[in-house]
Write an enzyme that holds these catalytic residues in place. Structure first.
Site, PDB file in Angstrom:
ATOM      1  N   GLU A 186       0.854  -1.190   0.000  1.00 25.46           N
ATOM      2  CA  GLU A 186       0.000   0.000   0.000  1.00 25.46           C
ATOM      3  C   GLU A 186       0.894   1.246   0.000  1.00 25.46           C
ATOM      4  O   GLU A 186       0.611   2.232   0.686  1.00 25.46           O
ATOM      5  CB  GLU A 186      -0.915   0.023   1.225  1.00 25.46           C
ATOM      6  CG  GLU A 186      -1.865  -1.159   1.304  1.00 25.46           C
ATOM      7  CD  GLU A 186      -2.944  -0.979   2.357  1.00 25.46           C
ATOM      8  OE1 GLU A 186      -4.120  -0.889   1.981  1.00 25.46           O
ATOM      9  OE2 GLU A 186      -2.617  -0.940   3.541  1.00 25.46           O
ATOM     10  N   CYS A 223     -10.882   2.692   6.085  1.00 30.25           N
ATOM     11  CA  CYS A 223     -10.173   3.911   6.475  1.00 30.25           C
ATOM     12  C   CYS A 223     -10.519   5.112   5.592  1.00 30.25           C
ATOM     13  O   CYS A 223     -10.583   6.246   6.069  1.00 30.25           O
ATOM     14  CB  CYS A 223      -8.672   3.655   6.446  1.00 30.25           C
ATOM     15  SG  CYS A 223      -8.113   2.831   4.941  1.00 30.25           S
TER      16      CYS A 223
HETATM   17  O1  FUB Z   1      -4.102   0.115   8.448  1.00 24.15           O
HETATM   18  C1  FUB Z   1      -5.029   1.163   8.667  1.00 24.15           C
HETATM   19  C2  FUB Z   1      -5.385   1.746   7.370  1.00 24.15           C
HETATM   20  O2  FUB Z   1      -5.957   0.722   6.558  1.00 24.15           O
HETATM   21  C3  FUB Z   1      -4.229   2.266   6.554  1.00 24.15           C
HETATM   22  O3  FUB Z   1      -3.935   3.585   6.734  1.00 24.15           O
HETATM   23  C4  FUB Z   1      -4.655   1.952   5.178  1.00 24.15           C
HETATM   24  O4  FUB Z   1      -3.622   1.989   4.245  1.00 24.15           O
HETATM   25  C5  FUB Z   1      -5.260   0.603   5.335  1.00 24.15           C
HETATM   26  O5  FUB Z   1      -4.262  -0.368   5.449  1.00 24.15           O
HETATM   27 ZN    ZN Z   2      -7.674   4.527   3.381  1.00 24.87          ZN
END
Ligand code: FUB
Ligand code: ZN
Length: 638
Positions: A318, A402
């Site tokens: 990510e 998120c």
């Molecule tokens: O891990 C918490 C949130 O969910 C992160 O900021 C996003 O990238 C997703 O992984």
């Molecule tokens: Zn997000």
């Protein structure tokens, strides 16, 4: 430690700003009446809110997730900001109800996390690298500060101060405390907000402690692995164990933060870390942290950012990969990452007072972040690719949710990004119609803006100080603008002598009734990427003002890779009030690679023919609202 580096200016708070803008007001209203209720319902229906009742029993579905708390926290923050500009007794009462549930979940020692209270209570603080307790705490702290600042109510703030005090007792440099840092940064920036709201320096010190723990050897994340079962450490090992050895760059732990120059790892984590670093630096006068922030900024903004302001190309982590690696269809470019980029640039803007940071805020805001929410406010992108074959669509919610409440809190707090002030200067960073109430040079000052931005670059600014006063009015000259003109009370000013770090600074004795006109030329531009961006080679992206455009199959029912834009083709911007909620679209005479004479061959020696083709491009943020189909930002060019 060096003396305090005060910020060069302070943001004018949301409560001091009224947005009355053709582009943003409908979005803020949609956010208020659609997005925020929709997200509440999702949090309620999926069990996130009631999970705070702590009634979950083993075997029950759904099992609370260890970052559920953060989704509710971001919803509280968004709803609180919304109350700041639009009083709503029902929402106010709903917030109180949710906050009571959260308060009820606090443990006698101050600890507060649903998952590690009801699901795996014996695993508290056991896996900081991956298990998000400090991240959730950070979001709850941000929510508490927002709610307190908007409503004056201390309930959540007091709860979170107790939790933060408890965290500060567990983690720290003393022999009876633990070393540690959050795998997912967030609490660092939140603790600085808590420090600002309460004046309690302990929170600032804890933030600095967490920031400086990162990157120490042996890594805190490596040390904790020694105590984790194989099962519990599986996810860590996936990200940390590399052929070359143990590598925690996934959570920016490869080097002490002060030595970092390259943005690495998970993009949202990185943005929240750098935001926290900038905050701590500002409060403590820590120039070394700021120097690191500036180096990291250069790396991300000059080598690792999409033309849309999206960041983090890789799905695997990510996050970031290497310089100039910006694939289009597989771009991850998480909505939260573009939002995090805005948060960090907002902080750097106030440290350095340089327009380049506001340029990035604007780019991400109108493109890579705004694409994250549908025009009706009830569907969201998590991933924001720059090309699609037609199978990527916004969704109502996500298991990992998120992004939806993150975009809601950004839109609800937009007023806080427009103006800044210091004792001698007023700043306008974003051209959004409405009013801001500032205090500059010992006088109250109302600045009113009127424009059709982002569709038109003519902006009228009224300057109304309560009493006549000398100060500088700084107008951002956007990096995308190649030709600007400026008038004060009808008299044209020469811009070059006024230029200061990307702003035109008009220093004069201002008095009620003064009017400034700014005209930012907004032709359609062809943007080309650095030659090392292989995925954009031979292509152009179209932009106009702050908006980046894309081709969609809905307007161009041909394979989009076969559209070729000659260098000299004329491109016209046309406002279409019926299209996608009212947008400027770009039209132009291009070419289409023709296959009518191919007769079934796969390869041949003669180049394909081209025929004239009229293309239409629409704003990237508004894509995927019509019949599913291909989309593409980078257009082949000739
Ligand atoms: O891990 C918490 C949130 O969910 C992160 O900021 C996003 O990238 C997703 O992984
Ligand atoms: Zn997000």
């Amino acid at each position: 430690m060096s003396p305090k580096t005060n910020r060069k200016m302070s943001p004018v708070s949301l409560a001091q700003v009224v947005i009355d803008d053709g582009f943003w007001s409908p979005r803020i209203e949609t956010n208020r009446i659609k997005t925020i209720p929709h997200e509440y319902k999702q949090c309620k229906d999926t069990g996130r809110i009631d999970a705070f009742d702590l009634t979950w029993q083993s075997g029950e579905e759904p099992v609370p997730h260890y970052f559920w708390d953060s989704d509710v926290a971001k919803w509280i923050e968004a709803a609180s900001y919304s109350l700041a500009t639009h009083p709503d007794p029902e929402l106010d009462a709903l917030l109180d109800e949710v906050i009571e549930k959260i308060a009820g979940a606090q443990q006698p020692d101050g600890y507060l996390n649903v998952y590690f209270t009801v699901v795996e209570p014996d695993k508290r603080w056991k896996n900081l690298g991956m298990w998000h307790e400090l991240y959730c705490a950070g979001h709850l702290i941000e929510a508490a500060v927002a709610h307190y600042e908007v409503t004056g109510k201390r309930r959540l703030l007091d709860v979170m101060c107790r939790y933060a005090d408890y965290i500060a007792s567990v983690f720290g440099p003393n022999p009876d405390q633990r070393c540690g840092a959050p795998g997912h940064e967030e609490i660092e920036l939140a603790l600085v907000l808590l420090y600002r709201a309460t004046g309690n320096r302990r929170y600032l010190e804890l933030s600095k402690f967490f920031i400086d723990q990162r990157g120490q050897k042996p890594s805190v994340f490596q040390r904790e692995l020694e105590h984790l079962s194989d099962e519990d450490a599986r996810i860590n090992r996936h990200f940390f164990d590399k052929k070359e050895g143990f590598d925690t760059s996934y959570c920016q732990d490869h080097l002490p933060v002060r030595e970092q120059s390259e943005v690495v790892g998970h993009a949202v984590r990185a943005m929240y870390l750098y935001s926290g670093m900038a905050d701590v630096a500002v409060e403590t006068g820590d120039e070394e942290l700021l120097r690191a922030c500036r180096r990291l900024w250069d790396n991300v903004c000059r080598k690792r950012m999409y033309v849309t302001g999206g960041i983090g190309p890789s799905r695997h982590n990510e996050g970031f990969t290497k310089d100039y690696d910006l694939p289009n269809e597989t771009a991850y470019a998480e909505t939260c990452a573009a939002i995090g980029l805005i948060f960090w640039n907002q902080r750097m803007l106030h440290v350095d007072a340089e327009a380049r940071y506001a340029d990035i805020i604007e780019k991400a805001l109108y493109n890579g972040a705004l694409s994250g929410v549908s025009l009706d406010g009830e569907k969201f992108f998590y991933v924001n690719p720059l090309a699609s074959s037609g199978d990527h669509h916004r969704q109502e919610w996500f298991g990992c949710a998120c992004c939806p409440p993150n975009i809601a809190r950004l839109i609800a707090s937009l007023g806080g990004y427009i103006y800044s002030e210091n004792s001698a200067d007023a700043y306008i960073h974003l051209y959004i119609s409405g009013q801001g109430e500032l205090e500059v040079a010992g006088t109250q000052l109302i600045i009113s803006q009127e424009s059709r931005y982002p569709w038109d670059g003519e902006i009228e600014i009224k300057v109304d100080p309560a009493k006549a006063a000398e100060f500088g009015l700084n107008l951002r000259l956007p990096g995308w603008c190649r030709q600007a003109r400026l008038w004060v009370n009808g008299e044209e000013m020469e811009i070059p002598p006024l230029l200061r770090s990307g702003y035109a600074r008009i220093l004069r004795r201002w008095q009620a009734g003064d009017v400034v006109k700014l005209d930012l030329a907004m032709p359609v531009e062809r943007v080309v990427a650095h030659p090392n961006v292989s995925q954009a080679a031979g292509c152009v992206a179209l932009s106009r003002g702050p908006i980046v455009f894309c081709l969609e199959e809905a307007d161009n029912p041909v394979p989009l890779h076969r559209i070729v834009l000659p260098r000299d083709a004329e491109l016209t911007a046309v406002y279409d009030k019926e299209l996608l909620g009212g947008v400027v679209k770009i039209q132009g005479e291009a070419l289409l690679v023709d296959d009518s004479d191919w007769d079934g061959e796969l390869y041949r020696f003669q180049a394909a023919n081209m025929r004239p083709y009229s293309l239409t491009a629409v704003p990237y943020y508004a894509w995927d609202h019509r019949k599913p189909g291909e989309m593409r930002v980078w257009i082949r060019s000739l």
